[in-house]
Write an enzyme that holds these catalytic residues in place. Structure first.
Site, short mmCIF file in Angstrom:
data_model
loop_
_atom_site.label_atom_id
_atom_site.label_comp_id
_atom_site.label_asym_id
_atom_site.label_seq_id
_atom_site.Cartn_x
_atom_site.Cartn_y
_atom_site.Cartn_z
CB CYS A 1 41.27 44.95 50.44
SG CYS A 1 40.03 43.58 50.58
NE ARG B 1 34.78 40.24 57.05
CZ ARG B 1 34.75 40.81 55.95
NH1 ARG B 1 35.51 42.06 56.06
NH2 ARG B 1 33.90 40.42 55.04
CG ASP C 1 32.59 37.39 56.57
OD1 ASP C 1 33.28 37.53 57.52
OD2 ASP C 1 32.31 37.95 55.76
CB CYS D 1 40.13 41.09 47.36
SG CYS D 1 41.61 41.54 48.14
CB SER E 1 31.46 50.30 53.57
OG SER E 1 31.29 48.97 53.98
ZN LIG Z 1 41.57 41.64 50.35
#
Ligand SMILES: [Zn+2]
Length: 364
Positions: free
Chosen positions: A170, A270, A268, A168, A292
């Site tokens: 992140c 969130r 997801d 990923c 973002s």
């Molecule tokens: Zn991640």
């Protein structure tokens, strides 16, 4: 021992520039919108906020030494601000468009704490992780409208942030954002990187998800359990990774969301409705550079009345090869709008930066 942490030691001091900023009426203009933190938490007993000067050194990037924002040893000076959640239960239920009794009843059910049902108790300190802000540059400059502001609101991902997994984006985005925040500070602005550990996964932890999902009418409301694996937890996350890697034909973008949905029943988990509270606390009304690509975060921030001038996508050469599947799926799934893509060179004029060698896309 229980009472010890409530006392401020004589050696503790209030960071002067933050103290000045927080006492500025302009900073406080949006404090009435805050429902997840106590804006006076710095002065509370026990304190629910604390700040300290520190420095940041990230092996993947070299900051330009200027002797002010970045020291001679290559470390960037930073002001770290930790915030524990203090939920204003009445106002939080309003934010969630939930009946307050139902909200409190859910908390009681999952905490076994009957005191929460008592409406004379307005505040609740949930026993979960909070939020940490890394602030580069003079925080008091946030009070000036002309100050350039770069922000990343980052949801924690242990596998990538700490252990550098390549599946990923992140950590790459976090590192890119810190670099952009430092550069923004060096131009005379302020860079803020907010790191949410458990964030509002708490709500699902307290079993509020079903209620919220029913009570919201239109825009997407997604609830955290844990931030890991889009708040579905690390066990689910690893099951999804396992299935993705083992599937016939190998890992690919087309089936990226399928595996999460197939295993977890949801894509997801969130939502970002409380996240802007940290920005309100710092008095941020305009973000020049939002680091973002998440439309949920963008919507959360703009719907909270904070103006976003430009969203900054993660340059492709920062994307680990294995993470191409994820980023491809997210783009196809409209996680962000390409319309907002800026010229990356704003932050990355040196696109051949050798420190990106662990991010192999450019070479590959
Ligand atoms: Zn991640």
């Amino acid at each position: 021992m229980f009472d010890w942490h409530k006392k401020r030691s004589e050696d503790e001091f209030y960071v002067a520039e933050l103290d000045k900023h927080l006492k500025n009426d302009k900073t406080r203009e949006s404090w009435d919108k805050i429902v997840a933190f106590d804006p006076m938490g710095w002065f509370a007993h026990p304190p629910t906020m604390a700040a300290v000067y520190s420095s940041v050194l990230i092996p993947e990037v070299q900051f330009e030494v200027d002797g002010k924002i970045v020291r001679e040893d290559g470390r960037a000076n930073v002001l770290k601000l930790a915030m524990d959640y203090v939920w204003d239960m009445k106002r939080m239920s309003e934010r969630l468009e939930m009946d307050e009794d139902k909200f409190r009843a859910s908390l009681v059910k999952y905490t076994q704490n009957e005191k929460i049902a008592d409406k004379s108790r307005r505040l609740y300190l949930p026993p979960v992780g909070g939020c940490t802000c890394y602030i580069f540059g003079d925080v008091s400059l946030l009070g000036k409208e002309s100050t350039e502001v770069a922000v990343r609101v980052h949801d924690s991902c242990c596998g990538s942030d700490v252990f550098g997994t390549d599946i990923c984006t992140c950590r790459p985005y976090l590192v890119f954002a810190v670099k952009a925040a430092v550069e923004c500070a060096q131009r005379g602005g302020v860079g803020v990187v907010s790191f949410f550990s458990l964030s509002f996964s708490n709500l699902l932890f307290f079993g509020i998800s079903a209620d919220i999902q029913f009570s919201f009418s239109s825009f997407t409301q997604i609830i955290y359990y844990q931030k890991e694996g889009r708040s579905l937890g690390e066990v689910t996350k690893f099951r999804v990774y396992n299935a993705r890697k083992a599937q016939k034909g190998g890992d690919r973008s087309e089936t990226y969301f399928f595996h999460t949905e197939n295993i977890a029943g949801i894509r997801d988990a969130r939502f970002q409705e409380m996240m802007p509270d940290a920005l309100h606390f710092l008095g941020i009304k305009r973000i020049d550079w939002l680091l973002s690509m998440s439309s949920d975060k963008y919507d959360g921030i703009t719907q909270a009345g904070i103006q976003v001038m430009q969203r900054v996508a993660l340059p492709d050469y920062w994307v680990p090869k294995e993470a191409l599947v994820e980023i491809g799926a997210k783009i196809a799934g409209s996680f962000f709008s390409p319309f907002f893509f800026p010229p990356f060179s704003i932050f990355d004029s040196n696109s051949d930066c050798p420190t990106h060698s662990w991010l192999p896309l450019r070479q590959g």
